[in-house]
Write an enzyme that holds these catalytic residues in place. Sequence first.
Site, PDB file in Angstrom:
ATOM      1  CG  ASP A 100     -25.419  -2.869  -5.072  1.00 10.82           C
ATOM      2  OD1 ASP A 100     -24.331  -3.643  -4.580  1.00 10.82           O
ATOM      3  OD2 ASP A 100     -25.315  -2.275  -5.993  1.00 10.82           O
ATOM      4  CE  LYS A 137     -22.342  -0.617  -7.978  1.00 13.29           C
ATOM      5  NZ  LYS A 137     -23.676  -1.422  -7.616  1.00 13.29           N
ATOM      6  CB  SER A 147     -31.734  -0.273  -7.497  1.00 12.90           C
ATOM      7  OG  SER A 147     -31.810  -1.539  -7.930  1.00 12.90           O
TER       8      SER A 147
END
EC number: 4.2.1.9
Length: 615
Positions: free
Chosen positions: A81, A124, A517
Site C-alpha cells: 500500500d 490486504k 492508511s
Amino acid sequence: MPAYRSRTTTHGRNMAGARGLWRATGMKDSDFGKPIIAVVNSFTQFVPGHVHLKDLGQMVAREIEAAGGVAKEFNTIAVDDGIAMGHDGMLYSLPSRDLIADSVEYMVNAHCADAMVCISNCDKITPGMLMAAMRINIPVVFVSGGPMEAGKVILKGKEHALDLVDAMVAAADESFTDEEVTAIERSACPTCGSCSGMFTANSMNCLTEALGLSLPGNGSTLATHADRQRLFLEAGRLVVDLCKRYYEQDDESVLPRSIATFEAFENAMSLDIAMGGSTNTVLHLLAAAHEAGVNFTMSDIDHLSRKVPCLSKVAPAKSDVHMEDVHRAGGIYAILGELDRAGLLHTHLPTVHSRTLGDALNQWDVKRTNSPTVQEFFRAAPGGVPTQVAFSQDRRWKELDLDRETGVIRSAEHAFSKDGGLAVLFGNIAREGCIVKTAGVDDSILKFTGPAKVYESQDAAVTAILTGQVTSGDVVVIRYEGPKGGPGMQEMLYPTSYLKSKGLGAACALLTDGRFSGGTSGLSIGHVSPEAAEGGEIGLVENGDVIEIDIPNRTIHLAVADDVLAQRRAEQEAKGWKPVKERPRKVSTALRAYAAMTTSAARGAVRDLSQLKID
C-alpha cells in the site's frame, strides 16, 4: 468422523491419474493417507513485509512433514500500500483482498487440501487469507512475517525513532532540508517486515492473536528476531495436530468458525479499540465475520467503543513508540490481560494453541506469569542493522516494560483515555456510520465545527492542500472514493500527511467515503456510509456547508436544512451520482467488475451478487 478431504484425490482406482500427478510432485505411497496441508505463502520482492518469506514456506513445510503431514506450498499476490499510495495503483489495494481470498479458496478447494498454514503480513494479505479461512472452514494457523524494526535517524544532534509516515511528512515540510529528508528516507524503513507502527498490517496480525487463530507473539515479534523462527516452526507442527483432532477425533472446536465466533470478534475489536489500531481493521473484521456467517456489525463496534478504554498509543498516534516497544511491554497478551482485568474480555473461548484464551493468558500475560521463558521471549529487541533477512539477530532488552501507569501499555485505571482508540460516528451525513481513529486525534479537536471544502478525488484534495487552498478550521471533504465510487476505496495517507506537514494536523478535519492508511493520524473520518456513488449524503455537501463533528457524543452532522438537502438530492439523482468533472482516471475491466459487486464500507465492502442483473 469427517473424512480427510484429500482422499477425494488420493484414494480409489479411479484416482490413478490424480495420484500419478501427486507422485510427480514428490509424493510416495506412504504419503497417500496423510493430511495434505496447504502452505499459503505470500512471498514477493515488491513488498518489504514479504521480501523475507521466500524460504519460510519450506521451513514450515519441513515441520509439517516431520509431524506426519504432506505440505504443498503456493503463493498469493501481495500489494504494498505504501508503494501504491498517491496514484492510481491504490485503486487495486482493497480489491486485491478479495482476489487473495478467492485465490486461496480456488487452490485449496481445487486440490482438496485438508488444512492450511497462512503466511501473511501486510495490509490486504492477512484479511484476504482470513476471509478465505472463514469461507473454507478447515483447520488453519496464521503466522505473519512480523513487524519491521523502527528506523533511527540523527537530526540536529538528536536521535529520533521514525517510520514510513515520517518520510512522507518530512518530504512535504519545507522546514526540512533536502539533506534531512534524504537521511529520513534512508532510515525510515531499515529492515524487512511490516511497517513498524500500529498501521493496518500490524493491527491485523495482532487481531489474529485475539481471534485465537495465531500463536502468542505473532503480532509483535520483530521480523528480524530469531524468536520469530519459533512461531513458524510451531505453526507447522500445530497444524498437523489440529488436522488429526478434527479428522481423526471429530473435534470441531479446532475449526476456524468454531474459534472465530461472535464473542471472538468482540475480543478482536476490543483489542483494536484498546490499542488504537488502524481504522481499516473495522473494514476487514466486518468482511471476515461475513465470511464466517457471524452477524457482527457497525452497531456492535459502536457499543464496544463506548466501554473499552485506550490502553496503548503507538505510532502514528505516538511517534516515538513502535511495535518493538509493544513487544517489550508484553505484546498483545499484555493488552488482552489488561482488558481481562477490566472485565472486557471473553476468556472461555478456544484458540488454536490453548484450550481457552484464559489458559493462554495465564501462560503468556507477563503480569501473571513468572515463566523465565516467556519473559525472555518478550525481551526480544531490535538489532539496529539494516537487513532483508529474517531471524538474523537475537538481541535482548535488559528488562521488560511492566509499567502499567505511564508505560507503553496501560492498565484500565491508568488508560490514555476512558474512550477507546476507535469510534463510530452516526448522523445525517453518515446514516450507516463512519470511523475515526480517536487515538490519533488531539484532545482539543474532539469537537470540531467548520466549513466544508469539497473535492471529488484524492488528487484534487492533495493539490489544494499543497497550494494553500485549505486553511485552519476547514473540513476537507473527499468523496466519490468509496468502494464503488473510486472504485477500490483509496487510502488517504497523503492528504493527512500533507495537512500535518502544513501545520494543519490539529487545525482541520478530513471526511471521506474512502479510507485511511493505518499510518494516518489527526481528525480523519473515513468509511462514510452510504458513499457518494450510492446516493449517500456526503454527495450532497457543497463548499461552505457547516459540518459539526462531536466524537464524545458519537455524532456528525451536516448543518443544512432538510428541504435544501431534498432539493440537492433530486439534482444528484438526475445527474446519476457522479463527480461533477470527469476525472483523469483509468478504470480497468477488473476494477469495474469489483465495483459492480462490492458493497458499502459499513458492510466491510464485501461482495453482494444480488446487485448484478443476470438474465
